[in-house]
Design a protein around this motif. Structure first.
Motif, PDB file in Angstrom:
ATOM      1  N   ASP A  56       0.864  -1.179   0.000  1.00 52.84           N
ATOM      2  CA  ASP A  56       0.000   0.000   0.000  1.00 52.84           C
ATOM      3  C   ASP A  56       0.905   1.236   0.000  1.00 52.84           C
ATOM      4  O   ASP A  56       2.110   1.138   0.204  1.00 52.84           O
ATOM      5  N   ASP A  57       0.321   2.376  -0.249  1.00 54.13           N
ATOM      6  CA  ASP A  57       1.118   3.603  -0.408  1.00 54.13           C
ATOM      7  C   ASP A  57       1.944   3.923   0.833  1.00 54.13           C
ATOM      8  O   ASP A  57       3.113   4.302   0.726  1.00 54.13           O
ATOM      9  N   ALA A  58       1.355   3.775   2.012  1.00 52.65           N
ATOM     10  CA  ALA A  58       2.066   4.121   3.249  1.00 52.65           C
ATOM     11  C   ALA A  58       3.273   3.201   3.454  1.00 52.65           C
ATOM     12  O   ALA A  58       4.360   3.663   3.798  1.00 52.65           O
ATOM     13  N   SER A  59       3.096   1.905   3.246  1.00 48.55           N
ATOM     14  CA  SER A  59       4.200   0.952   3.410  1.00 48.55           C
ATOM     15  C   SER A  59       5.297   1.214   2.388  1.00 48.55           C
ATOM     16  O   SER A  59       6.483   1.174   2.713  1.00 48.55           O
ATOM     17  N   TYR A  60       4.896   1.494   1.157  1.00 47.77           N
ATOM     18  CA  TYR A  60       5.863   1.777   0.099  1.00 47.77           C
ATOM     19  C   TYR A  60       6.720   2.985   0.467  1.00 47.77           C
ATOM     20  O   TYR A  60       7.944   2.963   0.303  1.00 47.77           O
ATOM     21  N   GLU A  61       6.099   4.033   0.979  1.00 45.27           N
ATOM     22  CA  GLU A  61       6.844   5.232   1.351  1.00 45.27           C
ATOM     23  C   GLU A  61       7.827   4.958   2.483  1.00 45.27           C
ATOM     24  O   GLU A  61       8.949   5.461   2.473  1.00 45.27           O
ATOM     25  N   LYS A  62       7.422   4.141   3.468  1.00 42.40           N
ATOM     26  CA  LYS A  62       8.331   3.779   4.558  1.00 42.40           C
ATOM     27  C   LYS A  62       9.526   2.996   4.029  1.00 42.40           C
ATOM     28  O   LYS A  62      10.670   3.243   4.414  1.00 42.40           O
ATOM     29  N   ILE A  63       9.262   2.039   3.136  1.00 44.54           N
ATOM     30  CA  ILE A  63      10.335   1.228   2.551  1.00 44.54           C
ATOM     31  C   ILE A  63      11.264   2.119   1.729  1.00 44.54           C
ATOM     32  O   ILE A  63      12.486   2.000   1.804  1.00 44.54           O
ATOM     33  N   LYS A  64      10.696   3.015   0.959  1.00 40.79           N
ATOM     34  CA  LYS A  64      11.485   3.935   0.133  1.00 40.79           C
ATOM     35  C   LYS A  64      12.399   4.805   0.996  1.00 40.79           C
ATOM     36  O   LYS A  64      13.575   4.982   0.689  1.00 40.79           O
ATOM     37  N   GLU A  65      11.873   5.326   2.116  1.00 38.28           N
ATOM     38  CA  GLU A  65      12.679   6.143   3.023  1.00 38.28           C
ATOM     39  C   GLU A  65      13.826   5.339   3.619  1.00 38.28           C
ATOM     40  O   GLU A  65      14.956   5.826   3.716  1.00 38.28           O
ATOM     41  N   CYS A  66      13.540   4.105   4.038  1.00 36.68           N
ATOM     42  CA  CYS A  66      14.593   3.246   4.606  1.00 36.68           C
ATOM     43  C   CYS A  66      15.669   2.956   3.570  1.00 36.68           C
ATOM     44  O   CYS A  66      16.860   2.978   3.880  1.00 36.68           O
ATOM     45  N   ALA A  67      15.261   2.664   2.347  1.00 37.16           N
ATOM     46  CA  ALA A  67      16.218   2.385   1.279  1.00 37.16           C
ATOM     47  C   ALA A  67      17.110   3.596   1.026  1.00 37.16           C
ATOM     48  O   ALA A  67      18.329   3.456   0.880  1.00 37.16           O
ATOM     49  N   GLU A  68      16.515   4.772   1.005  1.00 38.66           N
ATOM     50  CA  GLU A  68      17.294   5.993   0.787  1.00 38.66           C
ATOM     51  C   GLU A  68      18.264   6.235   1.933  1.00 38.66           C
ATOM     52  O   GLU A  68      19.406   6.654   1.715  1.00 38.66           O
ATOM     53  N   THR A  69      17.826   5.964   3.165  1.00 36.21           N
ATOM     54  CA  THR A  69      18.687   6.131   4.335  1.00 36.21           C
ATOM     55  C   THR A  69      19.912   5.237   4.240  1.00 36.21           C
ATOM     56  O   THR A  69      21.016   5.635   4.609  1.00 36.21           O
ATOM     57  N   GLU A  70      19.723   4.024   3.721  1.00 31.79           N
ATOM     58  CA  GLU A  70      20.826   3.064   3.584  1.00 31.79           C
ATOM     59  C   GLU A  70      21.549   3.188   2.242  1.00 31.79           C
ATOM     60  O   GLU A  70      22.416   2.375   1.933  1.00 31.79           O
ATOM     61  N   HIS A  71      21.171   4.163   1.427  1.00 32.73           N
ATOM     62  CA  HIS A  71      21.785   4.374   0.107  1.00 32.73           C
ATOM     63  C   HIS A  71      21.685   3.112  -0.747  1.00 32.73           C
ATOM     64  O   HIS A  71      22.653   2.684  -1.382  1.00 32.73           O
ATOM     65  N   ARG A  72      20.503   2.506  -0.755  1.00 34.39           N
ATOM     66  CA  ARG A  72      20.232   1.322  -1.570  1.00 34.39           C
ATOM     67  C   ARG A  72      19.060   1.620  -2.492  1.00 34.39           C
ATOM     68  O   ARG A  72      18.216   2.455  -2.195  1.00 34.39           O
ATOM     69  N   GLY A  73      18.987   0.887  -3.585  1.00 33.41           N
ATOM     70  CA  GLY A  73      17.792   0.941  -4.423  1.00 33.41           C
ATOM     71  C   GLY A  73      16.672   0.171  -3.736  1.00 33.41           C
ATOM     72  O   GLY A  73      16.913  -0.626  -2.822  1.00 33.41           O
ATOM     73  N   LEU A  74      15.448   0.393  -4.192  1.00 32.45           N
ATOM     74  CA  LEU A  74      14.312  -0.290  -3.569  1.00 32.45           C
ATOM     75  C   LEU A  74      14.428  -1.808  -3.657  1.00 32.45           C
ATOM     76  O   LEU A  74      14.226  -2.510  -2.669  1.00 32.45           O
ATOM     77  N   GLY A  75      14.725  -2.315  -4.838  1.00 33.79           N
ATOM     78  CA  GLY A  75      14.838  -3.767  -5.016  1.00 33.79           C
ATOM     79  C   GLY A  75      15.927  -4.365  -4.150  1.00 33.79           C
ATOM     80  O   GLY A  75      15.735  -5.405  -3.516  1.00 33.79           O
ATOM     81  N   GLU A  76      17.060  -3.695  -4.105  1.00 30.86           N
ATOM     82  CA  GLU A  76      18.176  -4.175  -3.291  1.00 30.86           C
ATOM     83  C   GLU A  76      17.807  -4.162  -1.810  1.00 30.86           C
ATOM     84  O   GLU A  76      18.105  -5.100  -1.073  1.00 30.86           O
TER      85      GLU A  76
END
Length: 54
Positions: free
Chosen positions: A15-35
């Motif tokens: 869902d949109d909220a979960s996707y945004e949380k995952i996206k923020e975490c990925a950016e924090t770790e300097h990773r792509g979403l899939g990675e």
């Protein structure tokens, strides 16, 4: 994770909220979403799933 050729895929939907949380975490770790999602799944299997088997 070893540098092997990746040939298998799993499609997942969030869902949109979960996707945004995952996206923020990925950016924090300097990773792509899939990675990030792949790393999170492998981490879960290694540290949480196996503990339940014990």
């Amino acid at each position: 994770m070893e540098k092997a050729k990746k040939t298998k895929q799993i499609v997942i939907r969030f869902d949109d909220a979960s996707y945004e949380k995952i996206k923020e975490c990925a950016e924090t770790e300097h990773r792509g979403l899939g990675e990030f999602v792949r790393h999170a799944a492998l981490y879960y299997i290694k540290y949480f799933y196996k503990e339940k088997e014990s």
